[in-house]
Design a protein around this motif. Structure first.
Motif, short mmCIF file in Angstrom:
data_model
loop_
_atom_site.label_atom_id
_atom_site.label_comp_id
_atom_site.label_asym_id
_atom_site.label_seq_id
_atom_site.Cartn_x
_atom_site.Cartn_y
_atom_site.Cartn_z
N VAL A 1 -0.30 1.82 -11.59
CA VAL A 1 0.16 0.55 -11.02
C VAL A 1 -0.69 -0.58 -11.61
O VAL A 1 -1.88 -0.66 -11.35
CB VAL A 1 0.07 0.56 -9.48
CG1 VAL A 1 0.57 -0.76 -8.92
CG2 VAL A 1 0.87 1.72 -8.91
N ARG A 2 -0.06 -1.45 -12.40
CA ARG A 2 -0.81 -2.52 -13.07
C ARG A 2 -0.74 -3.83 -12.32
O ARG A 2 -1.59 -4.68 -12.49
CB ARG A 2 -0.22 -2.75 -14.47
CG ARG A 2 -0.59 -1.68 -15.44
CD ARG A 2 -1.21 -2.27 -16.70
NE ARG A 2 -1.55 -1.18 -17.59
CZ ARG A 2 -1.04 -1.03 -18.83
NH1 ARG A 2 -0.25 -1.96 -19.32
NH2 ARG A 2 -1.38 -0.01 -19.55
N LEU B 1 -22.75 8.13 -10.97
CA LEU B 1 -21.65 7.93 -11.92
C LEU B 1 -22.19 7.64 -13.31
O LEU B 1 -21.68 8.13 -14.31
CB LEU B 1 -20.75 6.77 -11.48
CG LEU B 1 -20.05 6.91 -10.12
CD1 LEU B 1 -19.07 5.75 -9.93
CD2 LEU B 1 -19.30 8.22 -10.02
N GLN C 1 -23.68 4.70 -7.44
CA GLN C 1 -23.41 4.30 -8.82
C GLN C 1 -24.28 5.03 -9.85
O GLN C 1 -23.77 5.47 -10.88
CB GLN C 1 -23.53 2.78 -8.97
CG GLN C 1 -23.25 2.24 -10.36
CD GLN C 1 -21.81 2.50 -10.82
OE1 GLN C 1 -20.89 2.40 -10.04
NE2 GLN C 1 -21.63 2.84 -12.10
N PRO D 1 0.81 -1.22 0.00
CA PRO D 1 0.00 0.00 0.00
C PRO D 1 0.84 1.28 0.00
O PRO D 1 0.52 2.25 -0.68
CB PRO D 1 -0.82 -0.11 1.29
CG PRO D 1 -0.88 -1.58 1.56
CD PRO D 1 0.42 -2.15 1.07
N SER E 1 1.01 6.05 -7.38
CA SER E 1 -0.19 6.64 -7.98
C SER E 1 -0.14 8.16 -7.88
O SER E 1 -0.46 8.87 -8.83
CB SER E 1 -1.45 6.13 -7.28
OG SER E 1 -1.55 4.73 -7.43
N ALA F 1 2.48 1.60 -3.51
CA ALA F 1 1.44 1.81 -4.52
C ALA F 1 0.86 3.22 -4.42
O ALA F 1 0.64 3.89 -5.43
CB ALA F 1 0.34 0.76 -4.36
N ALA F 2 0.60 3.67 -3.19
CA ALA F 2 -0.01 4.98 -3.03
C ALA F 2 0.90 6.08 -3.56
O ALA F 2 0.45 6.99 -4.27
CB ALA F 2 -0.35 5.23 -1.55
N SER G 1 -10.35 7.91 -15.20
CA SER G 1 -10.30 6.54 -14.71
C SER G 1 -10.93 6.57 -13.32
O SER G 1 -10.39 7.15 -12.39
CB SER G 1 -8.84 6.09 -14.67
OG SER G 1 -8.72 4.95 -13.88
N VAL G 2 -12.13 5.95 -13.20
CA VAL G 2 -12.94 6.13 -12.00
C VAL G 2 -13.05 4.84 -11.20
O VAL G 2 -13.31 3.78 -11.76
CB VAL G 2 -14.35 6.62 -12.36
CG1 VAL G 2 -15.19 6.81 -11.10
CG2 VAL G 2 -14.28 7.91 -13.15
N GLY G 3 -12.83 4.94 -9.91
CA GLY G 3 -13.03 3.81 -9.02
C GLY G 3 -13.98 4.18 -7.91
O GLY G 3 -14.12 5.35 -7.56
N ILE G 4 -14.68 3.18 -7.39
CA ILE G 4 -15.63 3.42 -6.30
C ILE G 4 -15.39 2.34 -5.24
O ILE G 4 -15.26 1.17 -5.55
CB ILE G 4 -17.08 3.44 -6.84
CG1 ILE G 4 -18.12 3.60 -5.73
CG2 ILE G 4 -17.40 2.22 -7.67
CD1 ILE G 4 -19.52 3.90 -6.27
N THR G 5 -15.24 2.76 -4.00
CA THR G 5 -14.89 1.85 -2.91
C THR G 5 -15.77 2.12 -1.70
O THR G 5 -15.92 3.28 -1.31
CB THR G 5 -13.44 2.09 -2.43
OG1 THR G 5 -12.64 2.39 -3.55
CG2 THR G 5 -12.91 0.89 -1.70
N ARG H 1 -5.93 13.85 -9.19
CA ARG H 1 -6.91 12.92 -8.69
C ARG H 1 -8.01 13.68 -7.98
O ARG H 1 -7.74 14.53 -7.13
CB ARG H 1 -6.25 11.95 -7.72
CG ARG H 1 -6.74 10.55 -7.97
CD ARG H 1 -5.81 9.52 -7.42
NE ARG H 1 -5.63 9.71 -5.99
CZ ARG H 1 -4.83 8.95 -5.28
NH1 ARG H 1 -4.15 7.99 -5.85
NH2 ARG H 1 -4.69 9.16 -4.00
N VAL I 1 -13.00 7.88 -6.66
CA VAL I 1 -11.70 8.42 -7.02
C VAL I 1 -11.60 8.47 -8.54
O VAL I 1 -11.82 7.46 -9.20
CB VAL I 1 -10.56 7.56 -6.45
CG1 VAL I 1 -9.20 8.13 -6.88
CG2 VAL I 1 -10.64 7.50 -4.94
#
Lengths: 414, 414
Positions: free
Chosen positions: A39-40, A205, A202, A26, A33, A29-30, A214-218, A188, A227
């Motif tokens: 990060v793939r 979105l 959702q 983490p 980013s 990776a953080a 590039s969208v993420g939801i957590t 970001r 994000v």
């Protein structure tokens, strides 16, 4: 979105065996980013020479801009990374003068601390200066130096596995790496909501145009984070990010739009106003205090806490009336309020928080099931109490409870 | 050592982005190891259809006995795992009657809780019943069902990403999987030491014969754990494990030889003797209380704690004499002892622990640097105090301090 690609490879039997929780992935990776990398891969393999080499070869085949490895440096039999890097890149191993100087200095310190003979110890630590030809040394925070290495289009960054060492060495390595790559500026948007489910966010979105983002939801502990990463040089992407932010704010309970966490928000407000906080915890056992004091400088506003795990502590230290405890039970609106007021009064704080509940797995009844938690926040003006029914097991209930307490405090601070 | 091979694939932008700490990997990995699997890969990829499919194909190519995936089930735009599994295995997607029944029931519950129209919600959740042909449903703990699927020699187990759901669904899935595979019985020797470095333990491993064992060594917070896995049907492996255990016990400060952690050991001793514990924490802010109450049933022996983050709490609640605080400073042998004795007296416990120190990053002085921590344990008979200089940053110092406190308590309990 043409961000440079990064991959992370972490070695350790204890990690693929699930005995130790990884902290380095983490962290690395953080910051990757944030620096504009995509990060793939974040891959863990056991301490096995063939598996580490195969993983390195596979990642090198994809020709990412950067591969960061962590673990397997050092002097024990399962420290296999340097050999694997040499084989995967085809580079010979040589003793590096600069690395040896670091190893000697670190060995001297360890020898002094553990009262071991220096020469004897150096004969065991010296191998850590033997690294692939062309390696550029990253100064060690413990015994083992790290290094940077070019392999075709890829930069390899090889770090030890001890998290406290990585926390020191990685930022230095990243600075060198970032200064050499022309990183396009990645921005970001981070929007955090509390009190709505992912299934309610959702549709917002779906209503937005997101093709340049590039969208993420957590979702976690009642919070949903959206994000969106985008290239800051792309005007259309910036406009889409701005529109997404407005749609989320209009349609959901947003509490943060700048990346700050609920912990940072309440800390900032308390500090800014010169106000203080005391906590009284039952089912969370100190986890709220621990979370508040995770932040450096928390002594500016956090005065302390009382973990009243049994009832005697509730009546004795927090002055919860014994008849309230008896009539309402320890898990009740009244006791949560009395705990919050008690913490505030006893410790002389501006705000007091009280948490009492059934974390499980035992202790639940039909009336007061596992997951039932009362949280109160008390100030000189009023005391607010909330009843929650948190999902999941003991760890889940305790985590939701500390998050909910911070959100209740935020409401009191508004 | 011919254990069946397993791989774990976890999806999520928030995980490769380092914004969220993964809980599912360690959980799944630990139970796989305990069940006799050899975990060769624990891979994280972003929510990207092509990357998920590529990772699945690569893992399937290695023909492991089992691939477990977590994440990407559900109804949001980044839930891509089912499609990726269908493409990687070449199986068509069909609506499963059993899965639909689960989805309908779960949708009904969510609709009631969030007061949303059921039909409307079902139109958004129904897609979760569309799964690859031949999938065997794993009952959902939240909205999304999981499933098992055969692909050549490999069993795929596809789970959602929410940790609280995985904690319920995974044990059920593993039971089914384990009952079908003839797992050879794998044993594990776990020996834990406290107070010696990895560099002092390694020579003991070098002196032992280990060729029938798979041995790992891990250091964290002053503890070194040596873990040896072996086939219990192999008499020579059993003998090597036994010899290793004896060598470690003869040459290093072993505190556990049966896998139990220091947390479990002190909890078991306190419970067994009917004794109780109270804590007084300063620099750890409640983390020791939180750690003690992580264990279910801790109310049997943990009565509570006082987080005396500022000095007023130390004098007021813990009865630390004000002149001791002034003459010795808050971070001192005397204050740690007074805190331990105060916690014990105020909360009426058999043992009291006191922790005071400089966690950093600020607050250090030449005399009292960051990392200096005093820990005391008080009983009716005596009070022991230790001075420590813990390495690393704030999080590291706090983690070492809670571990050291548990070891001091263990010594007091002996």
């Amino acid at each position: 979105v043409n961000a440079p690609v990064a991959a992370i490879l972490i070695t350790g039997n204890e990690l693929v065996g699930g005995r130790t929780r990884d902290l380095n992935g983490p962290l690395v990776a953080a910051s990757l980013s944030e620096s504009g990398f995509e990060v793939r891969h974040l891959d863990f393999v056991p301490d096995d020479a063939a598996l580490i080499e195969a993983a390195l070869r596979r990642l090198l085949d994809e020709e990412p801009a950067l591969i960061v490895t962590s673990g397997g440096l050092g002097t024990t039999h399962d420290d296999l990374t340097v050999d694997a890097v040499a084989r995967a890149t085809g580079l010979p191993l040589v003793e590096h003068v600069e690395a040896l100087a670091f190893v000697e200095a670190a060995t001297r310190r360890v020898a002094a601390r553990r009262r071991l003979p220096y020469d004897d110890l150096l004969s065991r630590t010296r191998s850590q200066a033997v690294l692939p030809e062309g390696a550029e040394i990253v100064a060690p925070a413990g015994l083992a130096p790290g290094f940077l290495l070019r392999a075709g289009a890829t930069t390899l960054c090889v770090l030890p596995g001890v998290p406290a060492e990585v926390r020191v060495m990685w930022p230095q390595a990243l600075e060198t790496i970032a200064s050499r790559l022309a990183l396009s500026r990645h921005e970001r948007l981070v929007v955090r909501t509390y009190g709505a489910g992912e299934i309610q966010i959702q549709p917002l979105l779906d209503a937005a145009t997101l093709d340049r983002l590039s969208v993420g939801i957590t979702a976690a502990e009642g919070e949903v984070a959206v994000v969106a990463s985008y290239d800051d040089h792309d005007a259309l992407a910036r406009a889409q990010a701005r529109a997404l932010e407005l749609i989320l704010k209009a349609g959901s309970p947003v509490f943060s739009d700048d990346g700050s966490t609920i912990d940072e928000i309440v800390a900032g407000w308390l500090r800014g106003r010169g106000q203080t906080l005391a906590v009284a915890e039952s089912c969370t056992g100190g986890a709220l205090g621990a979370r508040l004091t995770d932040l450096a400088g928390s002594s500016d506003y956090f005065v302390g806490g009382i973990v009243s795990y049994d009832n005697a502590a509730k009546t004795g230290l927090l002055r919860v009336p014994a008849d309230t405890l008896e009539q309402r039970g320890a898990v009740s609106t009244e006791v949560a309020s009395a705990m919050a007021a008690g913490a505030r009064a006893v410790m002389g704080a501006t705000y007091g928080i009280g948490i009492t509940g059934v974390a499980g797995p035992g202790g639940g009844t039909p009336d007061k099931p596992v997951g039932l938690v009362y949280i109160a926040c008390s100030s000189s003006e009023r005391t607010q109490v909330e009843e929650h029914r948190f999902p999941g097991d003991r760890a889940s209930v305790r985590a939701w409870a500390t998050t909910a307490a911070l959100h209740l405090l935020r409401q009191a601070l508004i």
